[in-house]
Design an enzyme around this catalytic site. Structure first.
Site, PDB file in Angstrom:
ATOM      1  N   HIS A 221       0.872  -1.181   0.000  1.00  0.00           N
ATOM      2  CA  HIS A 221       0.000   0.000   0.000  1.00  0.00           C
ATOM      3  C   HIS A 221       0.917   1.242   0.000  1.00  0.00           C
ATOM      4  CE1 HIS A 221      -3.522   2.257   0.270  1.00  0.00           C
ATOM      5  NE2 HIS A 221      -3.973   1.960   1.464  1.00  0.00           N
TER       6      HIS A 221
ATOM      7  N   ARG B 257      -2.770  11.684   2.898  1.00  0.00           N
ATOM      8  CA  ARG B 257      -2.908  10.812   1.731  1.00  0.00           C
ATOM      9  C   ARG B 257      -3.187  11.661   0.500  1.00  0.00           C
ATOM     10  NH1 ARG B 257      -4.802   5.530   1.827  1.00  0.00           N
ATOM     11  NH2 ARG B 257      -4.644   5.704  -0.426  1.00  0.00           N
TER      12      ARG B 257
ATOM     13  N   CYS C 218      -3.613   3.241   9.468  1.00  0.00           N
ATOM     14  CA  CYS C 218      -3.973   3.640   8.094  1.00  0.00           C
ATOM     15  C   CYS C 218      -5.464   3.890   7.959  1.00  0.00           C
ATOM     16  CB  CYS C 218      -3.517   2.560   7.118  1.00  0.00           C
ATOM     17  SG  CYS C 218      -4.211   0.946   7.473  1.00  0.00           S
TER      18      CYS C 218
HETATM   19  N1   CP Z   1      -6.289   3.645   4.321  1.00  0.00           N
HETATM   20  C1   CP Z   1      -7.017   3.366   3.226  1.00  0.00           C
HETATM   21  O1   CP Z   1      -6.518   3.004   2.164  1.00  0.00           O
HETATM   22  O2   CP Z   1      -8.362   3.547   3.414  1.00  0.00           O
HETATM   23  P1   CP Z   1      -9.524   3.132   2.426  1.00  0.00           P
HETATM   24  O3   CP Z   1      -9.606   1.621   2.447  1.00  0.00           O
HETATM   25  O4   CP Z   1     -10.753   3.769   2.989  1.00  0.00           O
HETATM   26  O5   CP Z   1      -9.204   3.612   1.043  1.00  0.00           O
HETATM   27  N1  NVA Z   2      -4.557  -4.120   5.569  1.00  0.00           N
HETATM   28  C1  NVA Z   2      -5.797  -3.458   5.240  1.00  0.00           C
HETATM   29  C2  NVA Z   2      -5.547  -2.035   4.864  1.00  0.00           C
HETATM   30  C3  NVA Z   2      -6.775  -1.234   4.556  1.00  0.00           C
HETATM   31  C4  NVA Z   2      -6.468   0.163   4.104  1.00  0.00           C
HETATM   32  C5  NVA Z   2      -6.501  -4.215   4.129  1.00  0.00           C
HETATM   33  O1  NVA Z   2      -5.820  -4.650   3.178  1.00  0.00           O
HETATM   34  O2  NVA Z   2      -7.715  -4.398   4.217  1.00  0.00           O
END
Ligand code: CP
Ligand code: NVA
Length: 311
Positions: free
Chosen positions: A135, A298, A270
């Site tokens: 990510h 972000r 996050c």
């Molecule tokens: N942290 C993040 O990516 O959040 P969302 O899943 O809401 O996009």
């Molecule tokens: N580890 C989580 C992050 C969400 C932003 C997922 O992949 O669902």
């Protein structure tokens, strides 16, 4: 001198050099100031971003969409179920066609290989908006937030408490790149993949920081400037939720944990958070948490990424 990033894709934090990361942060600072002081900055006027989503999102979707609008461009939300992709059209054909319509593609996918293929067969920059492996946009927003709060990155210590997932993987690579020590504590069998750990350690050797992964929460927290956590059950793992709740029960970030870190520790997540599981309300809503600033950043960081890759 400025590094030319035009036309590059961002699939992994490992794709970026330290110079490129620094350039993203310098551009972020400028764009954030322009936004805050009401100066228009339509540097992507006439440009379009296609956003493919195989999974739900609040922050990624809204921050990219609002960010493109602020840059004078347009963002197109494309649910994978509504694309012919959902009916068997190949990723290669999809990205070849999209590349004739849009100037960049952002994709949130299950398999990391999907973003790799989008970039391989397409001819416009592809940005990973979360895959099972990484990510990167999240971690760039988090590191920018850490600079704002702590004034530096190199020499700090990050304690990551929780699952060895996509967020943890990008953090390991990101911390290694910027010279921040990272100690991750996971229950056994929830470690990050060996390939990521090996790469992070290789990078850390060059930048002179320490990367450690264990199940020892106390040693991870000792001397930590930042505590980071993420959900125990990521998107797509819902069938494992019950066993994960059990495995991670000792790994909740709570007031007791905060006491083991530095007095001025900041707490990152996050988001979305599962309050009462990986983090308590008390910590989420307490004075150490910077989670909403991370979410805001972000957008600023992604605007910088878009400007540098697409302009
Ligand atoms: N942290 C993040 O990516 O959040 P969302 O899943 O809401 O996009
Ligand atoms: N580890 C989580 C992050 C969400 C932003 C997922 O992949 O669902």
């Amino acid at each position: 001198m400025a590094v030319d990033m035009k036309g590059k894709s961002l699939l992994s934090i490992a794709d970026l050099t330290l110079e490129e990361i620094e350039q993203i942060f310098a551009t972020t600072e400028m764009l954030k100031l322009q936004k805050k002081t009401g100066q228009p900055h339509p540097i992507l006027a006439g440009r379009t971003l296609g956003m493919i989503f195989e999974k739900p999102s609040t922050r990624t979707r809204v921050s990219f969409e609002a960010g493109m609008y602020q840059l004078g461009g347009y963002a197109l939300y494309l649910s994978s179920n509504d694309l012919q992709l959902g009916r068997g059209e190949t990723i290669a054909d999809t990205t070849r066609v999209l590349s004739r319509y849009v100037d960049g593609i952002m994709a949130r996918v299950f398999s990391h290989n999907t973003v790799v293929e989008l970039a391989k067969y397409g001819s416009v920059p592809v940005i990973n908006g979360l895959s099972d492996m990484e990510h990167p946009c999240q971690i760039l927003g988090d590191l920018f937030t850490a600079i704002e709060k702590k004034g530096k990155l190199a020499g700090l210590k990050m304690a990551y408490i929780g699952d060895g997932n996509n967020v943890c993987n990008s953090l390991l690579l990101g911390c290694a790149k910027v010279g921040m020590d990272m100690a991750a504590a996971h229950p056994r069998n929830y470690d990050p993949p060996a390939s990521i750990l090996d790469e992070a350690k290789k990078i850390a050797k060059k930048t002179g920081c320490k990367i450690k992964v264990s199940s020892d929460i106390s040693s991870a927290l000792d001397g930590a400037d930042i505590i980071y956590t993420d959900v125990w059950t990521s998107m797509g793992q819902d069938a494992e939720k019950k066993e994960r709740l059990k495995a991670f029960s000792e790994y909740q970030v709570n007031e007791k944990m905060l006491k083991k870190a530095k007095d001025d520790v900041i707490v990152m997540h996050c988001l979305p958070a599962h309050r009462g599981e990986e983090i308590t309300d008390e910590v989420m809503d307490g004075p150490h948490a910077v989670v909403i600033d991370e979410a805001e950043n972000r957008m600023h960081v992604q605007k910088a990424i878009l400007a540098l890759l697409i302009r």
